[in-house]
Enzyme design. Structure first.
Site, PDB file in Angstrom:
ATOM      1  N   LYS A  15      16.842 -11.105 -73.566  1.00 10.49           N
ATOM      2  CA  LYS A  15      15.898 -10.529 -74.536  1.00 10.49           C
ATOM      3  C   LYS A  15      15.427  -9.146 -74.099  1.00 10.49           C
ATOM      4  O   LYS A  15      15.310  -8.243 -74.910  1.00 10.49           O
ATOM      5  CB  LYS A  15      14.632 -11.399 -74.671  1.00 10.49           C
ATOM      6  N   ARG A  90       4.671 -17.998 -76.687  1.00  9.36           N
ATOM      7  CA  ARG A  90       5.499 -18.914 -75.898  1.00  9.36           C
ATOM      8  C   ARG A  90       5.091 -20.364 -76.054  1.00  9.36           C
ATOM      9  O   ARG A  90       5.534 -21.217 -75.279  1.00  9.36           O
ATOM     10  CB  ARG A  90       5.383 -18.578 -74.421  1.00  9.36           C
ATOM     11  N   ARG A 132      19.736 -11.106 -61.205  1.00  7.06           N
ATOM     12  CA  ARG A 132      19.085 -10.037 -61.956  1.00  7.06           C
ATOM     13  C   ARG A 132      18.299  -9.122 -61.001  1.00  7.06           C
ATOM     14  O   ARG A 132      17.611  -9.570 -60.106  1.00  7.06           O
ATOM     15  CB  ARG A 132      18.122 -10.646 -62.977  1.00  7.06           C
ATOM     16  N   ARG A 165      12.659  -9.719 -58.972  1.00 12.81           N
ATOM     17  CA  ARG A 165      11.323 -10.244 -59.261  1.00 12.81           C
ATOM     18  C   ARG A 165      11.021 -11.456 -58.400  1.00 12.81           C
ATOM     19  O   ARG A 165      11.899 -12.255 -58.109  1.00 12.81           O
ATOM     20  CB  ARG A 165      11.262 -10.660 -60.737  1.00 12.81           C
ATOM     21  N   ARG A 176      10.461 -22.409 -64.616  1.00  9.02           N
ATOM     22  CA  ARG A 176      10.293 -21.606 -65.833  1.00  9.02           C
ATOM     23  C   ARG A 176      11.104 -22.193 -66.983  1.00  9.02           C
ATOM     24  O   ARG A 176      10.675 -22.178 -68.134  1.00  9.02           O
ATOM     25  CB  ARG A 176      10.700 -20.148 -65.562  1.00  9.02           C
TER      26      ARG A 176
HETATM   27  P1  AMP Z   1       8.895 -13.030 -68.182  1.00  6.67           P
HETATM   28  O1  AMP Z   1       8.830 -11.684 -67.550  1.00  6.67           O
HETATM   29  O2  AMP Z   1       8.903 -12.957 -69.682  1.00  6.67           O
HETATM   30  O3  AMP Z   1      10.020 -13.885 -67.658  1.00  6.67           O
HETATM   31  O4  AMP Z   1       7.525 -13.773 -67.781  1.00  6.67           O
HETATM   32  C1  AMP Z   1       7.215 -14.016 -66.435  1.00  6.67           C
HETATM   33  C2  AMP Z   1       6.037 -14.980 -66.343  1.00  6.67           C
HETATM   34  O5  AMP Z   1       4.876 -14.390 -66.954  1.00  6.67           O
HETATM   35  C3  AMP Z   1       6.212 -16.313 -67.057  1.00  6.67           C
HETATM   36  O6  AMP Z   1       6.937 -17.244 -66.258  1.00  6.67           O
HETATM   37  C4  AMP Z   1       4.755 -16.723 -67.267  1.00  6.67           C
HETATM   38  O7  AMP Z   1       4.191 -17.214 -66.065  1.00  6.67           O
HETATM   39  C5  AMP Z   1       4.080 -15.399 -67.586  1.00  6.67           C
HETATM   40  N1  AMP Z   1       4.068 -15.121 -69.042  1.00  6.67           N
HETATM   41  C6  AMP Z   1       4.823 -14.198 -69.718  1.00  6.67           C
HETATM   42  N2  AMP Z   1       4.549 -14.241 -71.026  1.00  6.67           N
HETATM   43  C7  AMP Z   1       3.606 -15.195 -71.194  1.00  6.67           C
HETATM   44  C8  AMP Z   1       2.927 -15.741 -72.312  1.00  6.67           C
HETATM   45  N3  AMP Z   1       3.183 -15.326 -73.566  1.00  6.67           N
HETATM   46  N4  AMP Z   1       2.030 -16.727 -72.100  1.00  6.67           N
HETATM   47  C9  AMP Z   1       1.751 -17.166 -70.865  1.00  6.67           C
HETATM   48  N5  AMP Z   1       2.368 -16.738 -69.757  1.00  6.67           N
HETATM   49  C10 AMP Z   1       3.285 -15.755 -69.912  1.00  6.67           C
END
Ligand code: AMP
Length: 223
Positions: A15, A90, A132, A165, A176
């Site tokens: 994405k 989410r 990644r 990351r 996740r």
């Molecule tokens: P991402 O970078 O999208 O993979 O997000 C990394 C982490 O950020 C996730 O595993 C969650 O812990 C937190 N996170 C990202 N977006 C959200 C959201 N909309 N609601 C709650 N936690 C989020």
């Protein structure tokens, strides 16, 4: 008409790469809650400390904290023609919270909302995540396995340092995924029922996915 895009898909489904490309072509801000939360952590704020305690375990950050960050972001001037939401909502709870936020922000504006669901073979995902890397300066995303970089520590676009990351380890990645299937996957039915969902085969190569994505936008195909 205001163009609003939402992207849903499991971690590592690509994405981030596609939304960045779309943001450049359509001149719409790319709003990625994961990055906004990482910025909050880097700033050392109290919200950042709370967010970190959930993110390091692969869990969702509390709904009110994310809603506040998103609302403040969507109120900024650059969102007046639309935006691209990557990683929000989410959960069903967040989708209903977003409905309320948009009701307030959009008021009587005409809006075209499209939700893209990135469908991908789950077995590929863990491998994508652990390989990644992203640029600490410009945010470009690389995959060490498929991209064969000359120097695996340097960004090919700007020379910035490539980083992995903290939550891209196999252990946190598995948590996740569990969070995704439990809390995020139900959104697919919600948006399908509302008639604004477009399913994208995200197992294809980057350029083909992008072609299919922009093709669907031009034809306005919702399933
Ligand atoms: P991402 O970078 O999208 O993979 O997000 C990394 C982490 O950020 C996730 O595993 C969650 O812990 C937190 N996170 C990202 N977006 C959200 C959201 N909309 N609601 C709650 N936690 C989020």
């Amino acid at each position: 008409m205001k163009q609003e895009f939402i992207f849903i898909g499991p971690p590592g489904s690509g994405k981030g790469t596609q939304t960045k490309m779309l943001s450049e072509e359509y001149h719409l801000p790319h709003i990625d809650t994961g990055s906004l939360l990482r910025e909050e952590i880097a700033s050392g704020s109290q919200n950042g400390k709370i967010a970190d305690s959930y993110m390091s375990k692969g869990q969702l950050v509390p709904i009110n904290l994310v809603a506040e960050i998103i609302k403040n972001r969507l109120l900024k001037d650059d969102c007046k023609n639309g935006f691209i939401l990557d990683g929000y909502p989410r959960s069903l709870e967040q989708a209903y919270a977003l409905d309320e936020i948009l009701k307030e922000i959009d008021n009587n504006t005409k809006v075209n909302l499209t939700v893209f669901y990135f469908e991908v073979d789950e077995n590929k995902l863990i491998e994508r995540l652990v390989n990644r890397r992203s640029c600490s300066v410009c945010g470009a995303i690389y995959n060490l396995k498929t991209m064969k970089l000359k120097d695996e520590t340097k960004c090919e676009k700007c020379g910035g340092k490539l980083i992995r990351r903290d939550d891209d380890t196999e252990e946190v990645a598995k948590k996740r995924f569990a969070t995704y299937f439990e809390q995020t996957a139900p959104l697919i039915n919600l948006y399908k029922e509302r008639g604004c969902l477009v399913t994208i085969n995200a197992s294809l190569d980057i350029n083909t996915i992008y072609k299919n994505l922009t093709g669907a936008i031009k034809e306005n195909v919702h399933s």
